[in-house]
Design an enzyme around this catalytic site. Structure first.
Site, mmCIF file in Angstrom:
data_model
loop_
_atom_site.group_PDB
_atom_site.id
_atom_site.type_symbol
_atom_site.label_atom_id
_atom_site.label_comp_id
_atom_site.label_asym_id
_atom_site.label_seq_id
_atom_site.Cartn_x
_atom_site.Cartn_y
_atom_site.Cartn_z
ATOM 1 N N TYR A 1 -17.307 13.931 -14.652
ATOM 2 C CA TYR A 1 -17.123 15.088 -15.530
ATOM 3 C C TYR A 1 -15.780 15.082 -16.251
ATOM 4 C CZ TYR A 1 -21.005 16.952 -12.777
ATOM 5 O OH TYR A 1 -22.221 17.132 -12.171
ATOM 6 N N HIS B 1 -8.593 -3.476 -7.733
ATOM 7 C CA HIS B 1 -8.284 -2.773 -6.478
ATOM 8 C C HIS B 1 -9.574 -2.526 -5.699
ATOM 9 C CE1 HIS B 1 -5.214 -0.553 -4.222
ATOM 10 N NE2 HIS B 1 -6.088 0.417 -4.018
ATOM 11 N N ARG C 1 0.808 -1.222 0.000
ATOM 12 C CA ARG C 1 0.000 0.000 0.000
ATOM 13 C C ARG C 1 0.837 1.265 0.000
ATOM 14 N NH1 ARG C 1 -4.576 0.650 4.501
ATOM 15 N NH2 ARG C 1 -5.283 -1.225 3.416
#
Length: 767
Positions: free
Chosen positions: A130, A86, A40
């Site tokens: 967007y 993931h 991580r």
């Protein structure tokens, strides 16, 4: 191991292990910590990526979002990542994707974003529905070779698909783009660097593995941040940081280009304006400093008068940064203004270096620049050999088919006859022409239009070319020197794409050694001018310009029922000491006082004072000054003014007082004074040497005079040779001096005796 007796004979009941809670917790926490470190938070040395970034780029590659393709919605990319590779929150994945697209965060962006991906002001990106994205050329180079057997693949979290364990590309992403992260018990902080310099350093190690750290640092100059700026540490500091893998760099904003006194262009940032005035202009700010917060920070310094030589700050930025700093007057020293800004704002920051990465064995550790580059080069040699072996396997498979095709062309009529006459032509062909199963299958799958005569010539040319390529690859695999030569050639090709002459490759952060910014005292930034400080009995304070005549009765106006309490001459650069009868001292800057047009401002609004406490003293600060402090119970001590300065609004407790006791006397001690005179409300006077008083920064002090009834009335210091003076009563304004003080000279702490004739009835030395 022991089974619970109540479990019965059921085979589905898990066994219960008796162990201590501490051991169970530590074992599980260790697993969690290792997972956080390796999967991580820490980047891999080989491709410089954390798993989330690697999976993002892999998902975009699977969606065929190469630089030549059209953009796709970021929501599609995020959906694929969290659905296939993931399984985390969409917000965290999208934040990681946004970072890969921000050219003010990554030195070499890996994602080409379209839409609002945030800005250097600190504004967030638009929602992923967007924005659109695709890969950059740099990302493609980082993933080059994924289809060539260079790296291993592993199953995804649900076992439905595969993902690469590492990216094999030659782009040195770890150093080029840097990384940051916090794991359990360790962290990493790697700045970005210039690709051309990284490759030059790698070339030195390829040519000579014995290259020293000092030689590497001659070409590897240090960080190259996305937002530019100036690196002002000296070469020794930078070199030591990269030798140990730990350190910090001082990074400053860059001022715009201007001309110096000799007409030469330099980074002065000074823009001349009409009337002899000037302004400073910033063109680059330090890395990870948000422009909006920086401007707000400097504006706060102006509002709180912590930077009185700066009048205003304006943001005139468009696509490029342009921050204008307007000085208070044209007489301000630009260097003083710059040093003040460096110390008080984020125009100078420290960026940490902590080269804590996962090496080839996925082991975390802090590495210096040389071992880090050596590990990366070993990885690239491994990638090169894996690619070569994979290519050899492909060539061998193709040569097998080509040999079969050539046999078929040499015996074309017989092959056609077998195909036409035999029900099972494949085994017959294999037996007659000694073909393999793949060769026979390929011949049977040939198209009729491939049987033209020219095809045989093409096959022979391809065969010869592949044989020659295979020989070269076998030599490459057998000779480490050839491997290094090939790697160096590939690095040279990559370097040409990121050369200093290209827009993407040019160095943005300049190295300019500079001394630490000077600590400019606030007084040095204030224009020195005379003022008259006035405080009323109710605690309203103000400052008149100039030194007014203090003897004039109506020197200024007060509120009805109010009147003057303190008035003295000072300078605008002075600090003022305010003392309360609770023993607490406060500090005010004369430059912060309101003007004299109105009634002023209540000093209690400017400082955190107790409402019950009374102001008993206001005076200008003298760094070499000394005060006599005495309380109503007859205790006191000497205090140096330098120890009384309070840095906060809450002030500083100097005199410790018991309940019912208050601070009564605060007097300047002349340098010539050698004795102390103390008078009580019982009209008893004592005189003793000044040396019997301790100099303290805080406390109750010692007993000056003993009282059976009443308390201390006044105290002062004087020179015994010159005698003790006091102001006569009435309006005469006359002063009387008693030179023979032998009757009153006693040990400190005595009760004393009645003062000389003519001593004021109010028991005060100043009338």
């Amino acid at each position: 191991m022991a089974k619970d007796a109540s479990a019965g004979s059921g085979d589905d009941i898990p066994e219960i292990e008796n162990t201590s809670f501490d051991r169970a917790l530590s074992e599980r926490y260790l697993v969690y910590a290792l997972s956080t470190i390796t999967a991580r938070s820490l980047p891999d040395l080989r491709d410089g990526l954390k798993p989330v970034h690697r999976r993002l780029l892999w998902a975009m590659r699977q969606l065929k979002l190469d630089p030549a393709s059209s953009y796709k919605k970021s929501a599609r990319v995020v959906g694929d990542v969290i659905g296939k590779y993931h399984p985390h929150g969409d917000a965290s994945v999208y934040d990681a994707m946004v970072r890969l697209a921000q050219d003010f965060v990554l030195r070499y962006p890996l994602v080409d974003g379209q839409g609002n991906f945030g800005n250097v002001d600190g504004d967030n990106a638009a929602a992923y529905r967007y924005t659109e994205a695709r890969l950059t050329r740099t990302a493609i180079e980082l993933m080059a070779g994924l289809d060539e057997g260079t790296v291993a693949f592993k199953p995804t979290y649900n076992g439905e698909e595969e993902e690469p364990e590492i990216f094999p590309g030659l782009f040195p992403n770890l150093l080029a783009n840097g990384a940051s992260g916090i794991a359990v018990g360790m962290a990493t902080s790697i700045p970005s660097h210039n690709v051309a310099e990284v490759i030059d350093a790698a070339d030195m190690l390829i040519d000579n593995p014995e290259t020293t750290h000092e030689q590497i640092m001659q070409v590897f100059r240090g960080p190259d941040f996305a937002t530019g700026g100036l690196l002002v540490d000296n070469a020794e500091t930078i070199s030591h940081a990269y030798r140990t893998g730990r350190g910090a760099f001082r990074l400053r904003a860059r001022y715009s280009t201007g001309k110096d006194a000799d007409g030469n262009w330099e980074q002065t940032g000074i823009e001349k304006l009409p009337g002899g005035t000037w302004q400073l202009v910033l063109s680059e700010i330090p890395y990870q400093v948000q422009k909006g917060k920086l401007i707000e920070q400097i504006a706060t310094l102006i509002a709180e008068k912590k930077l009185p030589i700066l009048a205003d700050i304006r943001d005139e930025s468009d696509e490029t940064i342009r921050i204008v700093l307007e000085p208070k007057s044209r007489n301000v020293d630009p260097d003083v203004l710059k040093d003040s800004l460096y110390r008080l704002s984020d125009l100078e920051v420290r960026f940490p270096l902590n080269l804590n990465v996962l090496d080839e064995t996925r082991t975390p550790g802090v590495m210096g620049i040389k071992p880090l580059l050596e590990s990366w080069l070993r990885h690239q040699i491994l990638i090169l050999t894996n690619r070569s072996r994979h290519r050899l396997d492909k060539i061998a498979a193709r040569l097998e088919l080509l040999r079969g095709y050539i046999i078929a062309y040499l015996n074309l009529d017989r092959v056609i006859e077998i195909i036409r006459t035999q029900d099972e032509p494949k085994p017959v062909m294999m037996a007659e022409f000694e073909l393999t199963d793949r060769q026979a299958e390929a011949i049977l799958n040939m198209r009729l239009r491939s049987l033209r005569k020219l095809e045989e010539m093409e096959l022979r040319r391809e065969h010869d070319a592949l044989v020659k390529e295979a020989e070269g690859l076998e030599k490459l695999l057998a000779d480490p020197k050839l491997q290094k030569k090939r790697l160096k050639k590939d690095l040279a090709t990559l370097r040409a794409l990121y050369a200093e002459t290209t827009e993407l490759g040019r160095r943005r952060t300049d190295l300019r050694e500079a001394a630490p910014a000077r600590e400019i005292p606030l007084e040095a930034m204030i224009e020195r001018e005379p003022v008259t400080v006035i405080m009323s009995r109710r605690g309203w304070i103000k400052a008149m310009k100039g030194h007014a005549d203090l003897a004039v009765p109506d020197i200024t106006k007060f509120k009805e029922g109010d009147g003057p309490a303190f008035a003295f001459h000072a300078q605008s650069t002075d600090k003022l000491l305010i003392a309360l009868d609770n023993g607490r001292f406060y500090t005010l800057g004369a430059q912060n006082l309101p003007g004299a047009r109105g009634f002023g401002e209540p000093v209690r609004n400017m400082l955190d004072m107790e409402n019950e406490a009374q102001i008993i003293a206001l005076m200008p600060y003298d760094p070499a000054g000394k005060l006599l402090l005495a309380a109503s119970n007859g205790r006191g001590f000497l205090a140096e003014m330098a120890e009384l300065i309070a840095e906060t609004r809450k002030g500083r407790q100097v005199v410790n007082l018991k309940p019912g006791v208050r601070l009564m006397v605060i007097r300047n001690v002349p340098a010539s004074a050698d004795h102390v005179a103390v008078v009580g409300e019982n009209r008893k006077l004592v005189v003793f040497p000044l040396g019997e008083l301790p100099v303290m920064a805080r406390g109750q002090g010692v007993q000056l005079q003993r009282y059976r009834d009443g308390s201390l009335a006044d105290a002062t210091t004087f020179r015994l040779e010159e005698g003790l003076s006091w102001t006569m009563g009435g309006d005469s304004g006359r002063t009387r001096t008693e030179k023979d003080m032998g009757l009153w000279r006693v040990a400190r702490g005595a009760a004393g005796r009645l003062p000389p004739n003519g001593f004021p009835r109010n028991n005060r030395f100043d009338g």
